[in-house]
Design a protein around this motif. Structure first.
Motif, PDB file in Angstrom:
ATOM      1  N   MET A 124       0.845  -1.185   0.000  1.00  0.00           N
ATOM      2  CA  MET A 124       0.000   0.000   0.000  1.00  0.00           C
ATOM      3  C   MET A 124       0.889   1.247   0.000  1.00  0.00           C
ATOM      4  O   MET A 124       1.861   1.320   0.748  1.00  0.00           O
ATOM      5  N   ARG A 125       0.556   2.209  -0.833  1.00  0.00           N
ATOM      6  CA  ARG A 125       1.326   3.452  -0.904  1.00  0.00           C
ATOM      7  C   ARG A 125       0.657   4.508  -0.040  1.00  0.00           C
ATOM      8  O   ARG A 125      -0.552   4.781  -0.174  1.00  0.00           O
ATOM      9  N   VAL A 126       1.440   5.110   0.854  1.00  0.00           N
ATOM     10  CA  VAL A 126       0.923   6.091   1.800  1.00  0.00           C
ATOM     11  C   VAL A 126       1.763   7.359   1.722  1.00  0.00           C
ATOM     12  O   VAL A 126       2.995   7.307   1.810  1.00  0.00           O
ATOM     13  N   ALA A 127       1.108   8.502   1.542  1.00  0.00           N
ATOM     14  CA  ALA A 127       1.791   9.796   1.581  1.00  0.00           C
ATOM     15  C   ALA A 127       1.485  10.459   2.912  1.00  0.00           C
ATOM     16  O   ALA A 127       0.328  10.500   3.345  1.00  0.00           O
ATOM     17  N   ILE A 128       2.526  10.974   3.551  1.00  0.00           N
ATOM     18  CA  ILE A 128       2.373  11.644   4.837  1.00  0.00           C
ATOM     19  C   ILE A 128       2.827  13.088   4.694  1.00  0.00           C
ATOM     20  O   ILE A 128       3.992  13.355   4.378  1.00  0.00           O
ATOM     21  N   ALA A 129       1.900  14.024   4.882  1.00  0.00           N
ATOM     22  CA  ALA A 129       2.234  15.445   4.857  1.00  0.00           C
ATOM     23  C   ALA A 129       2.627  15.867   6.254  1.00  0.00           C
ATOM     24  O   ALA A 129       1.831  15.798   7.191  1.00  0.00           O
ATOM     25  N   GLY A 130       3.890  16.279   6.399  1.00  0.00           N
ATOM     26  CA  GLY A 130       4.394  16.633   7.716  1.00  0.00           C
ATOM     27  C   GLY A 130       5.426  15.623   8.165  1.00  0.00           C
ATOM     28  O   GLY A 130       5.080  14.490   8.507  1.00  0.00           O
ATOM     29  N   ALA A 131       6.700  16.022   8.129  1.00  0.00           N
ATOM     30  CA  ALA A 131       7.784  15.097   8.457  1.00  0.00           C
ATOM     31  C   ALA A 131       8.386  15.397   9.822  1.00  0.00           C
ATOM     32  O   ALA A 131       9.566  15.149  10.060  1.00  0.00           O
ATOM     33  N   GLY A 132       7.558  15.929  10.704  1.00  0.00           N
ATOM     34  CA  GLY A 132       8.007  16.151  12.077  1.00  0.00           C
ATOM     35  C   GLY A 132       8.019  14.839  12.850  1.00  0.00           C
ATOM     36  O   GLY A 132       7.965  13.750  12.268  1.00  0.00           O
ATOM     37  N   ALA A 133       8.076  14.949  14.162  1.00  0.00           N
ATOM     38  CA  ALA A 133       8.155  13.755  14.997  1.00  0.00           C
ATOM     39  C   ALA A 133       6.962  12.833  14.789  1.00  0.00           C
ATOM     40  O   ALA A 133       7.113  11.606  14.718  1.00  0.00           O
ATOM     41  N   VAL A 134       5.771  13.418  14.646  1.00  0.00           N
ATOM     42  CA  VAL A 134       4.572  12.603  14.453  1.00  0.00           C
ATOM     43  C   VAL A 134       4.615  11.892  13.100  1.00  0.00           C
ATOM     44  O   VAL A 134       4.400  10.683  13.007  1.00  0.00           O
ATOM     45  N   GLY A 135       4.900  12.643  12.038  1.00  0.00           N
ATOM     46  CA  GLY A 135       4.943  12.061  10.703  1.00  0.00           C
ATOM     47  C   GLY A 135       5.994  10.971  10.581  1.00  0.00           C
ATOM     48  O   GLY A 135       5.748   9.905   9.996  1.00  0.00           O
ATOM     49  N   ARG A 136       7.171  11.217  11.138  1.00  0.00           N
ATOM     50  CA  ARG A 136       8.240  10.217  11.064  1.00  0.00           C
ATOM     51  C   ARG A 136       7.889   8.958  11.855  1.00  0.00           C
ATOM     52  O   ARG A 136       8.200   7.837  11.438  1.00  0.00           O
ATOM     53  N   SER A 137       7.247   9.136  12.991  1.00  0.00           N
ATOM     54  CA  SER A 137       6.853   7.998  13.803  1.00  0.00           C
ATOM     55  C   SER A 137       5.838   7.126  13.069  1.00  0.00           C
ATOM     56  O   SER A 137       5.951   5.896  13.049  1.00  0.00           O
ATOM     57  N   ILE A 138       4.854   7.781  12.434  1.00  0.00           N
ATOM     58  CA  ILE A 138       3.861   7.039  11.656  1.00  0.00           C
ATOM     59  C   ILE A 138       4.542   6.304  10.505  1.00  0.00           C
ATOM     60  O   ILE A 138       4.259   5.129  10.239  1.00  0.00           O
ATOM     61  N   ALA A 139       5.452   6.996   9.839  1.00  0.00           N
ATOM     62  CA  ALA A 139       6.171   6.395   8.709  1.00  0.00           C
ATOM     63  C   ALA A 139       6.925   5.141   9.137  1.00  0.00           C
ATOM     64  O   ALA A 139       6.901   4.112   8.451  1.00  0.00           O
ATOM     65  N   GLY A 140       7.612   5.240  10.279  1.00  0.00           N
ATOM     66  CA  GLY A 140       8.368   4.095  10.764  1.00  0.00           C
ATOM     67  C   GLY A 140       7.496   2.885  11.032  1.00  0.00           C
ATOM     68  O   GLY A 140       7.851   1.752  10.669  1.00  0.00           O
ATOM     69  N   GLU A 141       6.343   3.118  11.653  1.00  0.00           N
ATOM     70  CA  GLU A 141       5.425   2.019  11.945  1.00  0.00           C
ATOM     71  C   GLU A 141       4.914   1.372  10.657  1.00  0.00           C
ATOM     72  O   GLU A 141       4.863   0.146  10.538  1.00  0.00           O
ATOM     73  N   LEU A 142       4.539   2.208   9.689  1.00  0.00           N
ATOM     74  CA  LEU A 142       3.978   1.674   8.443  1.00  0.00           C
ATOM     75  C   LEU A 142       5.036   0.959   7.614  1.00  0.00           C
ATOM     76  O   LEU A 142       4.744  -0.047   6.958  1.00  0.00           O
ATOM     77  N   LEU A 143       6.254   1.457   7.649  1.00  0.00           N
ATOM     78  CA  LEU A 143       7.332   0.782   6.919  1.00  0.00           C
ATOM     79  C   LEU A 143       7.591  -0.601   7.490  1.00  0.00           C
ATOM     80  O   LEU A 143       7.838  -1.558   6.746  1.00  0.00           O
ATOM     81  N   GLU A 144       7.519  -0.734   8.808  1.00  0.00           N
ATOM     82  CA  GLU A 144       7.711  -2.036   9.437  1.00  0.00           C
ATOM     83  C   GLU A 144       6.640  -3.021   9.006  1.00  0.00           C
ATOM     84  O   GLU A 144       6.874  -4.238   9.004  1.00  0.00           O
ATOM     85  N   ASN A 145       5.486  -2.501   8.628  1.00  0.00           N
ATOM     86  CA  ASN A 145       4.392  -3.362   8.178  1.00  0.00           C
ATOM     87  C   ASN A 145       4.396  -3.564   6.660  1.00  0.00           C
ATOM     88  O   ASN A 145       3.433  -4.089   6.098  1.00  0.00           O
ATOM     89  N   GLY A 146       5.475  -3.121   6.016  1.00  0.00           N
ATOM     90  CA  GLY A 146       5.653  -3.413   4.603  1.00  0.00           C
ATOM     91  C   GLY A 146       5.020  -2.445   3.630  1.00  0.00           C
ATOM     92  O   GLY A 146       4.885  -2.765   2.444  1.00  0.00           O
ATOM     93  N   HIS A 147       4.660  -1.249   4.084  1.00  0.00           N
ATOM     94  CA  HIS A 147       4.017  -0.292   3.196  1.00  0.00           C
ATOM     95  C   HIS A 147       5.050   0.640   2.552  1.00  0.00           C
ATOM     96  O   HIS A 147       6.156   0.824   3.066  1.00  0.00           O
ATOM     97  N   GLU A 148       4.660   1.234   1.445  1.00  0.00           N
ATOM     98  CA  GLU A 148       5.507   2.188   0.714  1.00  0.00           C
ATOM     99  C   GLU A 148       5.157   3.595   1.194  1.00  0.00           C
ATOM    100  O   GLU A 148       3.989   4.002   1.132  1.00  0.00           O
ATOM    101  N   ILE A 149       6.144   4.339   1.668  1.00  0.00           N
ATOM    102  CA  ILE A 149       5.887   5.610   2.336  1.00  0.00           C
ATOM    103  C   ILE A 149       6.570   6.770   1.623  1.00  0.00           C
ATOM    104  O   ILE A 149       7.736   6.679   1.233  1.00  0.00           O
ATOM    105  N   LEU A 150       5.819   7.877   1.473  1.00  0.00           N
ATOM    106  CA  LEU A 150       6.357   9.133   0.978  1.00  0.00           C
ATOM    107  C   LEU A 150       6.125  10.203   2.028  1.00  0.00           C
ATOM    108  O   LEU A 150       4.982  10.456   2.426  1.00  0.00           O
ATOM    109  N   LEU A 151       7.195  10.826   2.509  1.00  0.00           N
ATOM    110  CA  LEU A 151       7.109  11.923   3.469  1.00  0.00           C
ATOM    111  C   LEU A 151       7.274  13.247   2.736  1.00  0.00           C
ATOM    112  O   LEU A 151       8.212  13.421   1.956  1.00  0.00           O
ATOM    113  N   ILE A 152       6.353  14.192   2.997  1.00  0.00           N
ATOM    114  CA  ILE A 152       6.375  15.497   2.342  1.00  0.00           C
ATOM    115  C   ILE A 152       6.469  16.591   3.393  1.00  0.00           C
ATOM    116  O   ILE A 152       5.708  16.599   4.370  1.00  0.00           O
TER     117      ILE A 152
END
Length: 224
Positions: free
Chosen positions: A1-29
């Motif tokens: 699953m491809r997920v875009a996250i707007a906001g690469a602060g602590a919250v955005g990065r934390s969400i990205a890390g969790e989703l990456l561990e679950n095998g998702h494709e992540i774009l941080l903006i």
């Protein structure tokens, strides 16, 4: 699953890390150069851009995303990102962070928001959940269908203690989705019984919450 996250602060990065561990494709903006910390989440794609600009979202290929998460610290930005993601790019699922609880009423379908997550509300709900037995606690609001994720810990004196799930006449527009019993997470079947101390998670229409709380919290009538 491809997920875009707007906001690469602590919250955005934390969400990205969790989703990456679950095998998702992540774009941080993020539009702030100081927020672009590729070394912190190296597995993600990074884009230095303003997520409120159509040209930036075109570059991000938002139409290819299954989910967009508006996770900035600015509610105005999160609303604009949500609206653009839903109306201009047809993103199936839009999740938005609510920073100021006073703005929560804006985060609805009209602004393209499917799920609004209010950190202050969630924290207060978790506090209430920790100290309240028999009280319904609202954990999350879904915009579509005016439904909420709610939790109630079944009290010892509940009339439903010992009753099988399939024998309960639940209110309309209400679904029991999970039973948490100690360290176990149960997917409820008709044969499962409700036990005192069970944490029950429901997806329920807001109009049914009071009825659901009354059903689960009612005390057994004293014999005699």
């Amino acid at each position: 699953m491809r997920v875009a996250i707007a906001g690469a602060g602590a919250v955005g990065r934390s969400i990205a890390g969790e989703l990456l561990e679950n095998g998702h494709e992540i774009l941080l903006i993020d539009k702030a150069p100081t927020a672009i910390s590729v070394e912190r989440v190296p597995q993600a794609e990074w884009l230095l851009a303003d997520a409120c600009e159509i040209t930036s979202l075109d570059e991000a290929a938002l139409q290819r995303c299954n989910v967009v998460i508006a996770a900035t610290g600015d509610d105005k930005v999160n609303l604009v990102v949500s609206l653009l993601a839903k109306t201009e790019y047809g993103v199936p699922r839009v999740v938005a962070r609510v920073n100021n609880p006073k703005n929560e009423w804006l985060f609805n379908e009209a602004w393209g928001v499917d799920v609004a997550v209010s950190t202050p509300r969630l924290m207060s709900a978790l506090v209430e959940e920790a100290v309240s037995v028999g009280d319904l606690v609202r954990l999350l609001r879904f915009s579509h269908g005016d439904a909420n994720l709610v939790e109630l810990t079944l009290p010892e004196e509940s009339a439903l203690a010992g009753t099988q799930v399939g024998d309960v006449r639940w209110p309309e527009d209400t679904s029991l989705v999970t039973i948490i019993r100690g360290t176990r997470v149960l997917t409820p079947s008709r044969e499962d019984s409700l036990e005192p101390g069970d944490e029950l998670l429901f997806v329920a229409a807001q109009a049914r919450e009071e009825q659901l709380e009354e059903l689960l919290s009612v005390r057994k009538r004293e014999e005699g």
